[in-house]
Design an enzyme around this catalytic site. Sequence first.
Site, mmCIF file in Angstrom:
data_model
loop_
_atom_site.group_PDB
_atom_site.id
_atom_site.type_symbol
_atom_site.label_atom_id
_atom_site.label_comp_id
_atom_site.label_asym_id
_atom_site.label_seq_id
_atom_site.Cartn_x
_atom_site.Cartn_y
_atom_site.Cartn_z
ATOM 1 N N SER A 142 -1.054 -33.096 4.326
ATOM 2 C CA SER A 142 -2.523 -32.243 4.756
ATOM 3 C C SER A 142 -2.536 -31.660 5.633
ATOM 4 O O SER A 142 -1.558 -32.029 6.971
ATOM 5 C CB SER A 142 -3.762 -33.409 4.316
ATOM 6 O OG SER A 142 -3.350 -33.728 5.954
ATOM 7 N N LYS A 143 -3.525 -30.706 5.640
ATOM 8 C CA LYS A 143 -3.436 -29.215 6.934
ATOM 9 C C LYS A 143 -2.788 -30.677 8.405
ATOM 10 O O LYS A 143 -2.329 -29.770 9.041
ATOM 11 C CB LYS A 143 -3.992 -28.861 7.835
ATOM 12 C CG LYS A 143 -3.897 -27.696 5.918
ATOM 13 C CD LYS A 143 -5.150 -26.435 6.934
ATOM 14 C CE LYS A 143 -5.200 -25.213 5.793
ATOM 15 N NZ LYS A 143 -6.124 -25.336 4.802
ATOM 16 N N ARG A 144 -3.566 -31.775 8.454
ATOM 17 C CA ARG A 144 -3.910 -32.274 9.354
ATOM 18 C C ARG A 144 -1.885 -33.450 10.420
ATOM 19 O O ARG A 144 -1.550 -33.423 11.040
ATOM 20 C CB ARG A 144 -4.514 -33.703 9.310
ATOM 21 C CG ARG A 144 -6.044 -33.518 10.355
ATOM 22 C CD ARG A 144 -6.423 -34.073 9.381
ATOM 23 N NE ARG A 144 -7.868 -34.044 8.191
ATOM 24 C CZ ARG A 144 -7.566 -35.652 7.205
ATOM 25 N NH1 ARG A 144 -6.988 -36.255 7.646
ATOM 26 N NH2 ARG A 144 -7.663 -34.775 6.131
ATOM 27 N N GLY A 146 0.386 -30.853 9.945
ATOM 28 C CA GLY A 146 0.619 -30.171 10.548
ATOM 29 C C GLY A 146 1.824 -28.589 10.336
ATOM 30 O O GLY A 146 0.675 -28.764 8.997
#
Length: 479
Positions: A252-254, A256
Amino acid sequence: MSVRVRIAPSPTGNLHIGTARTAIFNWLFARRHGGKFILRIEDTDVERSRVEYTENIQSGLTWLGINWDEGPFFQSQRLDLYRAAIQKLLAQGLAYRCYCTPEELEQMRDGQKASNQAPRYDNRHRNLTREQQEAFAAAGRQPVIRLKIDELREIVWQDLVRGEVTWKGSDLGGDMVIARTPEKEGEEFGQPLYNLAVVVDDLDMAITHVIRGEDHIANTAKQILLYEGLGAKIPEFAHTPLILNQAGRKLSKRDGVTSIDDFKQMGFVPEAMANYMALLGWTQPDSTQEIFSLAEAAANFSLERVNKAGAKFDISKLDWINSQYLHQMPAEKLVDLLIPYWEEAGYHSDDRLWLIQLTQLIAPSLTRLQDAGPESRLLFGESVTYSEEARDLLKQEGVQEMMQGVREAIAAWPNLTETEAKKIIDQITKTQKVKKGLVMRSLRAGLMGELHGPDLIQSWLLLNQKGLDLIRLQQALTL
Ligand code: GLU
């Protein structure tokens, strides 16, 4: 039957690695079977959809070498088709108007939570009489449209990746909303929702195989019910494994970098990116072959070789693949890819030949294009910082004489060639009665401040063309 597949991204963000990988699998499948690959933009979520994301998705796919045969089609321009399908389902009694208010739905969910039930719509408005419906409408309530879902139904399909998949009707959360409440006066119903629009589009575009991420499995069960409701032939489904992070959770975006733009920015080349993504969940029949073009992969692609298990995203593998592409790329091509990275690092030269020579020199040390800056800083004339070993060597007895000797020889040969550079080294070796290795090491220490690095003679020649070798040796003499 000629194969027709599609990718249907929502333009609510930049092209994501998951979408790009799904696009690649679809593209490979289409090319393998001489079929068509279609691009459809699912932009019905007006609030979150943006034109710049649509552009980013298209430019990202193009950059990766993924071309589409038809489209882009935009769902926002196809609303009439969805409305007609909803009318048809209503007319057949397969769908109905539900007048529940958000508060009522919330209360229902709170009740379910309190008694430890999974949240679901309890189908309470499925069998309203005409009078009841009219009373709700007269009270100013706006209906959503729901498709009836038979709780006792088992939905079964032969998934081309996962084999037989069975889904219970009772696990689909109750009768599903297929259109929102009307937004404008006089409208019969509002915005058609994802599952309905997808089915109508896939039917209209005669899609034969729906290849998409495994996170859509529950949607597939719902969509099969919609195909049945619309009396249509159901396409084949193939659910590809999710891309996972190192912890084994969905990337996911988390985590990076996840957008194709980010990878591009970091200096991955499109051929390497596409190659790596094809390997995320698929293996070549010859599993030792890891470096291949999309065209090569297309010749061998089959859904049977797509894994069921999630595919772990491994940046070091991507790095390795990227380095393979950079190392084998002709310098004349690579130089053009490096120039923007040099410029960004503040390095500029109008001498294309010199830049090509520099490219040849540093190419073997590159993993990503962005390494070009640090790998060539000294050759662009940034000041040298001497390592301790280099400093010690340069202070060693006799080394100063060598440096002096080289300086004089350079002065005698203004435009140094490889042959001449080698001659100078031989000459110093002889006149000063030292080992050639020592001369080479000292020279490297003097020119680059390090005892290790890329080819010495080539580095020297590059510096020589900029007049930097004399300056560096002079500096080394004053240490
Ligand atoms: N818009 C959906 C997505 O981006 C499409 C899913 C599908 O392929 O049906 O996930």
